[in-house]
Design a protein around this motif. Structure first.
Motif, PDB file in Angstrom:
ATOM      1  N   LYS A  29      40.456  15.124  19.183  1.00 13.54           N
ATOM      2  CA  LYS A  29      40.862  14.183  20.214  1.00 13.54           C
ATOM      3  C   LYS A  29      39.882  13.158  20.728  1.00 13.54           C
ATOM      4  O   LYS A  29      40.088  12.207  20.828  1.00 13.54           O
ATOM      5  CB  LYS A  29      41.914  14.853  21.256  1.00 13.54           C
ATOM      6  N   ARG A  30      38.761  13.781  20.928  1.00 13.10           N
ATOM      7  CA  ARG A  30      37.651  13.285  21.483  1.00 13.10           C
ATOM      8  C   ARG A  30      36.352  13.471  20.673  1.00 13.10           C
ATOM      9  O   ARG A  30      35.992  14.736  20.552  1.00 13.10           O
ATOM     10  CB  ARG A  30      37.402  13.416  22.870  1.00 13.10           C
ATOM     11  N   ILE A  31      35.642  12.644  20.228  1.00 10.85           N
ATOM     12  CA  ILE A  31      34.358  12.778  19.620  1.00 10.85           C
ATOM     13  C   ILE A  31      33.046  11.998  20.527  1.00 10.85           C
ATOM     14  O   ILE A  31      33.146  11.010  20.764  1.00 10.85           O
ATOM     15  CB  ILE A  31      34.190  12.267  18.168  1.00 10.85           C
ATOM     16  N   ALA A  32      32.031  12.902  20.422  1.00  8.12           N
ATOM     17  CA  ALA A  32      31.023  12.119  21.245  1.00  8.12           C
ATOM     18  C   ALA A  32      29.733  11.947  20.056  1.00  8.12           C
ATOM     19  O   ALA A  32      29.516  12.709  19.431  1.00  8.12           O
ATOM     20  CB  ALA A  32      30.355  13.345  22.077  1.00  8.12           C
ATOM     21  N   VAL A  33      29.491  10.744  20.271  1.00  5.13           N
ATOM     22  CA  VAL A  33      28.349  10.093  19.466  1.00  5.13           C
ATOM     23  C   VAL A  33      27.350   9.769  20.070  1.00  5.13           C
ATOM     24  O   VAL A  33      26.991   9.081  21.112  1.00  5.13           O
ATOM     25  CB  VAL A  33      28.897   8.864  18.833  1.00  5.13           C
ATOM     26  N   ILE A  34      26.014  10.500  19.596  1.00  6.02           N
ATOM     27  CA  ILE A  34      24.631  10.476  20.250  1.00  6.02           C
ATOM     28  C   ILE A  34      23.858   9.824  19.260  1.00  6.02           C
ATOM     29  O   ILE A  34      23.298  10.186  18.181  1.00  6.02           O
ATOM     30  CB  ILE A  34      24.130  11.830  20.606  1.00  6.02           C
ATOM     31  N   THR A  35      23.553   8.684  19.759  1.00  4.34           N
ATOM     32  CA  THR A  35      22.629   7.719  18.829  1.00  4.34           C
ATOM     33  C   THR A  35      22.316   6.301  19.642  1.00  4.34           C
ATOM     34  O   THR A  35      22.746   6.399  20.987  1.00  4.34           O
ATOM     35  CB  THR A  35      23.431   7.173  17.442  1.00  4.34           C
ATOM     36  N   SER A  36      21.404   5.469  19.015  1.00  3.58           N
ATOM     37  CA  SER A  36      21.185   4.379  19.891  1.00  3.58           C
ATOM     38  C   SER A  36      22.368   3.458  20.057  1.00  3.58           C
ATOM     39  O   SER A  36      23.149   2.984  18.847  1.00  3.58           O
ATOM     40  CB  SER A  36      20.174   3.667  19.102  1.00  3.58           C
ATOM     41  N   GLY A  37      22.639   3.035  21.090  1.00  5.66           N
ATOM     42  CA  GLY A  37      23.837   2.189  21.457  1.00  5.66           C
ATOM     43  C   GLY A  37      23.640   0.797  20.668  1.00  5.66           C
ATOM     44  O   GLY A  37      24.710  -0.132  20.650  1.00  5.66           O
ATOM     45  N   SER A  38      22.534   0.509  20.247  1.00  7.07           N
ATOM     46  CA  SER A  38      22.388  -0.671  19.667  1.00  7.07           C
ATOM     47  C   SER A  38      21.817  -0.754  18.188  1.00  7.07           C
ATOM     48  O   SER A  38      21.729  -1.839  17.606  1.00  7.07           O
ATOM     49  CB  SER A  38      21.009  -1.813  20.367  1.00  7.07           C
ATOM     50  N   GLY A  39      22.025   0.422  17.700  1.00  8.01           N
ATOM     51  CA  GLY A  39      21.740   0.543  16.290  1.00  8.01           C
ATOM     52  C   GLY A  39      22.970   0.216  15.318  1.00  8.01           C
ATOM     53  O   GLY A  39      24.230   0.302  15.778  1.00  8.01           O
ATOM     54  N   ALA A  40      22.570   0.082  14.083  1.00  9.22           N
ATOM     55  CA  ALA A  40      23.608  -0.275  13.131  1.00  9.22           C
ATOM     56  C   ALA A  40      24.504   1.185  12.678  1.00  9.22           C
ATOM     57  O   ALA A  40      25.806   1.026  12.460  1.00  9.22           O
ATOM     58  CB  ALA A  40      23.201  -0.606  11.874  1.00  9.22           C
ATOM     59  N   TYR A  53      41.164   6.950  11.677  1.00  4.58           N
ATOM     60  CA  TYR A  53      41.854   7.829  12.506  1.00  4.58           C
ATOM     61  C   TYR A  53      41.731   7.372  13.947  1.00  4.58           C
ATOM     62  O   TYR A  53      41.012   7.776  14.989  1.00  4.58           O
ATOM     63  CB  TYR A  53      41.355   9.288  12.549  1.00  4.58           C
ATOM     64  N   PRO A  54      42.584   6.092  14.136  1.00  6.86           N
ATOM     65  CA  PRO A  54      42.243   5.521  15.405  1.00  6.86           C
ATOM     66  C   PRO A  54      42.669   6.147  16.694  1.00  6.86           C
ATOM     67  O   PRO A  54      42.596   5.793  17.740  1.00  6.86           O
ATOM     68  CB  PRO A  54      43.093   4.322  15.316  1.00  6.86           C
ATOM     69  N   LEU A  55      43.730   7.452  16.486  1.00  9.03           N
ATOM     70  CA  LEU A  55      43.809   8.271  17.414  1.00  9.03           C
ATOM     71  C   LEU A  55      42.875   8.706  18.263  1.00  9.03           C
ATOM     72  O   LEU A  55      43.053   9.181  19.381  1.00  9.03           O
ATOM     73  CB  LEU A  55      44.929   9.325  16.789  1.00  9.03           C
ATOM     74  N   CYS A  56      41.673   9.053  17.706  1.00 10.11           N
ATOM     75  CA  CYS A  56      40.675   9.744  18.352  1.00 10.11           C
ATOM     76  C   CYS A  56      39.746   8.864  19.256  1.00 10.11           C
ATOM     77  O   CYS A  56      39.504   7.647  19.077  1.00 10.11           O
ATOM     78  CB  CYS A  56      39.471  10.253  17.174  1.00 10.11           C
ATOM     79  N   GLU A  57      39.626   9.380  20.419  1.00  8.38           N
ATOM     80  CA  GLU A  57      38.540   8.709  21.476  1.00  8.38           C
ATOM     81  C   GLU A  57      37.157   9.051  21.213  1.00  8.38           C
ATOM     82  O   GLU A  57      36.937  10.083  20.936  1.00  8.38           O
ATOM     83  CB  GLU A  57      39.134   9.043  22.890  1.00  8.38           C
ATOM     84  N   VAL A  58      36.292   7.955  21.246  1.00 12.52           N
ATOM     85  CA  VAL A  58      35.037   8.042  21.252  1.00 12.52           C
ATOM     86  C   VAL A  58      34.278   7.930  22.363  1.00 12.52           C
ATOM     87  O   VAL A  58      34.397   6.986  23.126  1.00 12.52           O
ATOM     88  CB  VAL A  58      34.420   7.101  19.978  1.00 12.52           C
ATOM     89  N   VAL A  59      33.281   8.836  22.774  1.00 13.49           N
ATOM     90  CA  VAL A  59      32.491   8.702  23.802  1.00 13.49           C
ATOM     91  C   VAL A  59      30.957   8.678  23.070  1.00 13.49           C
ATOM     92  O   VAL A  59      30.362   9.419  22.527  1.00 13.49           O
ATOM     93  CB  VAL A  59      32.385  10.243  24.653  1.00 13.49           C
ATOM     94  N   LEU A  78      22.626  15.418  24.738  1.00 10.65           N
ATOM     95  CA  LEU A  78      23.266  16.608  24.666  1.00 10.65           C
ATOM     96  C   LEU A  78      23.751  17.512  25.749  1.00 10.65           C
ATOM     97  O   LEU A  78      24.852  17.966  25.689  1.00 10.65           O
ATOM     98  CB  LEU A  78      22.367  17.527  23.578  1.00 10.65           C
ATOM     99  N   ASP A  79      22.785  17.549  26.489  1.00 12.11           N
ATOM    100  CA  ASP A  79      23.164  18.459  27.824  1.00 12.11           C
ATOM    101  C   ASP A  79      24.382  17.570  28.635  1.00 12.11           C
ATOM    102  O   ASP A  79      25.241  18.080  29.141  1.00 12.11           O
ATOM    103  CB  ASP A  79      21.876  18.177  28.877  1.00 12.11           C
ATOM    104  N   ARG A  80      24.459  16.360  28.662  1.00  7.95           N
ATOM    105  CA  ARG A  80      25.396  15.366  29.200  1.00  7.95           C
ATOM    106  C   ARG A  80      26.809  15.703  28.356  1.00  7.95           C
ATOM    107  O   ARG A  80      27.886  15.962  29.081  1.00  7.95           O
ATOM    108  CB  ARG A  80      25.331  13.928  29.159  1.00  7.95           C
ATOM    109  N   VAL A  81      26.692  15.755  26.963  1.00  4.11           N
ATOM    110  CA  VAL A  81      27.928  16.143  26.318  1.00  4.11           C
ATOM    111  C   VAL A  81      28.286  17.736  26.677  1.00  4.11           C
ATOM    112  O   VAL A  81      29.603  17.929  26.880  1.00  4.11           O
ATOM    113  CB  VAL A  81      27.608  15.902  24.725  1.00  4.11           C
ATOM    114  N   GLU A  86      34.772  20.989  27.303  1.00  3.34           N
ATOM    115  CA  GLU A  86      35.882  21.463  27.375  1.00  3.34           C
ATOM    116  C   GLU A  86      36.914  20.167  26.981  1.00  3.34           C
ATOM    117  O   GLU A  86      37.894  20.178  26.433  1.00  3.34           O
ATOM    118  CB  GLU A  86      36.532  21.621  28.789  1.00  3.34           C
ATOM    119  N   LYS A  87      36.333  18.983  26.984  1.00  4.29           N
ATOM    120  CA  LYS A  87      36.852  17.622  26.656  1.00  4.29           C
ATOM    121  C   LYS A  87      36.233  17.091  25.103  1.00  4.29           C
ATOM    122  O   LYS A  87      37.187  16.142  24.690  1.00  4.29           O
ATOM    123  CB  LYS A  87      36.674  16.715  27.661  1.00  4.29           C
ATOM    124  N   ILE A  88      35.401  17.693  24.907  1.00  2.70           N
ATOM    125  CA  ILE A  88      34.789  16.978  23.531  1.00  2.70           C
ATOM    126  C   ILE A  88      35.052  18.268  22.358  1.00  2.70           C
ATOM    127  O   ILE A  88      34.925  19.186  22.557  1.00  2.70           O
ATOM    128  CB  ILE A  88      33.333  16.946  23.655  1.00  2.70           C
TER     129      ILE A  88
END
Length: 214
Positions: A29-40, A53-59, A78-81, A86-88
């Motif tokens: 339902k929800r995926i956390a992406v840890i990377t550079s916000g300005s990267g390709a 899968y457009p149903l999935c929310e991305v954090v 990672l600590d923040r995620v 319980e939500k990721i």
């Protein structure tokens, strides 16, 4: 040599063992992406996720992916995620290609241990297909590229629709056969003499009863 010794150390602790790898959730339902916000890499991941899968929310958890502070920023992300565990459902961590030096942050021991201790399944996608980092080796699943990580993280909605339609048709066929079988049994019962002429059956039984002197 330092990297080789680190790999040997972590391997001896069982951190690369296959039995320590967890399955990636099939329909997150929800995926956390840890990377550079300005990267390709981020755009590649978002494009694939929205298409498949457009149903999935991305954090997004923005972090540097190269330089002296990168490993620490990735650990903080990672600590923040983990605080949202319980939500990721799944974590994707990584970056696009670069030189060996550019990928050094993903060979950091503290970062590798943080990933290994994750309460959430982790997909690591660092660099190109030929690049294999320590983070790739401790993660639950290694993807050759960020785009491939997104492909592995979610199902294809078109495949799901096809499967649902296929199951719907199968259920319709089975229901039709059951209905036809029930109708055939009902007709067989209705064709019995007792059903067509119930009074005659009762009269015959009464004759038998009184004919025996009862």
């Amino acid at each position: 040599l330092k990297l080789k010794l680190l790999k040997e150390k972590l391997a001896a602790e069982g951190m690369f063992d296959a039995d320590s790898k967890r399955p990636i959730p099939a329909m997150p339902k929800r995926i956390a992406v840890i990377t550079s916000g300005s990267g390709a890499a981020l755009q590649d991941i978002l494009n694939v996720l929205s298409r498949r899968y457009p149903l999935c929310e991305v954090v997004l958890c923005n972090a540097s992916v190269q330089g002296e502070l990168a490993a620490k920023e990735l650990i903080n992300a990672l600590d923040r995620v983990y605080n949202l565990s319980e939500k990721i459902d799944t974590i994707i961590i990584g970056r696009g290609g670069g030189s060996k030096e550019d990928l050094d942050a993903f060979n950091d021991e503290a970062l590798a241990r943080k990933i290994y201790a994750s309460p959430i399944p982790v997909i690591s996608a660092v660099g190109h297909e030929i690049d294999v980092s320590v983070c790739d080796m401790v993660a639950d699943l290694r993807a050759p590229t960020p785009s491939a990580a997104a492909e592995l993280a979610v199902p294809n909605v078109e495949d799901l629709i096809f499967t649902i339609d296929e199951q719907k048709n199968k259920c319709g066929f089975i229901l039709k056969r059951l209905t036809e079988f029930a109708e055939m049994r009902l007709k067989a019962v209705a064709s019995q003499p007792i059903m067509r002429m119930p009074n005659r059956f009762i009269d015959e039984r009464m004759l038998d009863y009184y004919g025996k002197g009862n």
